[in-house]
Design an enzyme around this catalytic site. Sequence first.
Site, PDB file in Angstrom:
ATOM      1  N   GLU A 117       1.138 -19.938   0.392  1.00 15.52           N
ATOM      2  CA  GLU A 117       2.426 -19.202   1.106  1.00 15.52           C
ATOM      3  C   GLU A 117       1.933 -18.436   2.097  1.00 15.52           C
ATOM      4  OE1 GLU A 117       5.001 -20.141  -0.192  1.00 15.52           O
ATOM      5  OE2 GLU A 117       4.834 -20.504  -2.218  1.00 15.52           O
ATOM      6  N   HIS A 141       4.597 -11.708  -3.756  1.00 17.42           N
ATOM      7  CA  HIS A 141       5.300 -12.835  -4.429  1.00 17.42           C
ATOM      8  C   HIS A 141       5.005 -12.923  -5.814  1.00 17.42           C
ATOM      9  CE1 HIS A 141       6.975 -16.608  -5.719  1.00 17.42           C
ATOM     10  NE2 HIS A 141       5.799 -17.253  -5.478  1.00 17.42           N
ATOM     11  N   HIS A 143       6.098 -14.356  -9.932  1.00 17.89           N
ATOM     12  CA  HIS A 143       7.214 -15.420 -10.805  1.00 17.89           C
ATOM     13  C   HIS A 143       7.644 -14.615 -12.015  1.00 17.89           C
ATOM     14  CE1 HIS A 143       4.558 -19.133  -9.474  1.00 17.89           C
ATOM     15  NE2 HIS A 143       5.206 -18.632  -8.630  1.00 17.89           N
ATOM     16  N   GLU A 171      19.678   3.302 -11.654  1.00 20.56           N
ATOM     17  CA  GLU A 171      18.649   3.493 -10.417  1.00 20.56           C
ATOM     18  C   GLU A 171      18.443   2.308  -9.443  1.00 20.56           C
ATOM     19  OE1 GLU A 171      16.486   6.485 -10.187  1.00 20.56           O
ATOM     20  OE2 GLU A 171      17.845   7.277 -11.606  1.00 20.56           O
ATOM     21  N   HIS A 212      12.320 -20.057  -9.078  1.00 25.20           N
ATOM     22  CA  HIS A 212      10.899 -19.829  -8.627  1.00 25.20           C
ATOM     23  C   HIS A 212      10.398 -18.349  -8.787  1.00 25.20           C
ATOM     24  CE1 HIS A 212       7.421 -21.009  -5.392  1.00 25.20           C
ATOM     25  NE2 HIS A 212       7.019 -19.919  -6.238  1.00 25.20           N
TER      26      HIS A 212
HETATM   27  P1  13P Z   1      -1.010 -19.909  -4.332  1.00 24.24           P
HETATM   28  O1  13P Z   1      -2.021 -20.174  -5.353  1.00 24.24           O
HETATM   29  O2  13P Z   1      -1.309 -21.029  -3.251  1.00 24.24           O
HETATM   30  O3  13P Z   1      -0.855 -18.772  -4.157  1.00 24.24           O
HETATM   31  O4  13P Z   1       0.455 -20.657  -4.936  1.00 24.24           O
HETATM   32  C1  13P Z   1       1.068 -19.965  -5.864  1.00 24.24           C
HETATM   33  C2  13P Z   1       2.405 -19.784  -5.798  1.00 24.24           C
HETATM   34  O5  13P Z   1       3.135 -19.107  -6.532  1.00 24.24           O
HETATM   35  C3  13P Z   1       3.251 -20.522  -4.856  1.00 24.24           C
HETATM   36  O6  13P Z   1       4.424 -20.177  -4.742  1.00 24.24           O
HETATM   37 ZN    ZN Z   2       5.443 -18.946  -6.626  1.00 25.76          ZN
END
Ligand code: 13P
Ligand code: ZN
Length: 274
Positions: A117, A141, A143, A171, A212
Amino acid sequence: MKMTDLSIMKRYIRTCEDGWNQGWHERNGGNLTYRLTKEEVAEMKPFFYDQPREWVNMGVTGENLAGEYFISTGSGKFFRNVALDPEDSLCVVEINERGDSYRIVWGLVNGGRPTSEFPTHFMNHSVRVAATNGVCRVIYHAHTANLIAMTYVLPLTDRDFSRALWQSATECPVVFPGGVGVVEWMVPGGAEIALATCEKMKEYDAAVWAHHGLFCSGPDFDTTFGLMHTIEKAAQIWVLAMSCGMGIRQTITDDGLRAIARDFGVTIREDFLD
Ligand code: 13P
Ligand code: ZN
């Protein structure tokens, strides 16, 4: 003294550990980039490779990031292993004078490249640096399971998500009064998701990636991690309330949201209120 004794590296690694401990980083899920200050680069230089790796074109350009340095997680590397072996899991990259290529100057000792990313992080650093007059330094980023669950249920609009999250905990309008953007499902790691996220990050400091995860930006690790944490916790409360099976019977009113914003001195996005 080692690279990993530097305060900035310690704080970066701690953020990775914190994310792992939250359960947001199964396997290699998620990625983190930090734009170094000039002083931090100067401290790091003694540890850089004498011979940096080759330049890699990113396929995107961020002219306002020419000559900058970033710490990045490696593609395919596990957040769980960052603290155990930072030299294997992380890298520092230098951006060239055109702002379109990087080269690794430290880390990834066993080979590899920055997160898949990285073009998305890079373009979003470019947008957020412009939007914040250079204050933004972190893109993160993760998950986040509850927020991902919401993307199967709520309409994928900025307004629907911002309202539901604001109403989930008192909050929330204080932490993200500007709301959140929502990016429809796309293949990760490509230019399409990078550009779609950039469009959102011109207005928001967080963007939901449908089915995602979440993409957050901020001036430092605490603020950025705190934003991720607050949004995901609000999503958890929403999912818990919906799971009771009775629907949402009462919530914070729109005038209640306005009152919070007024008393806490923040500007809430009025076009998302009724
Ligand atoms: P990477 O291992 O390349 O960082 O990818 C993980 C991910 O969450 C892709 O969206
Ligand atoms: Zn991801």
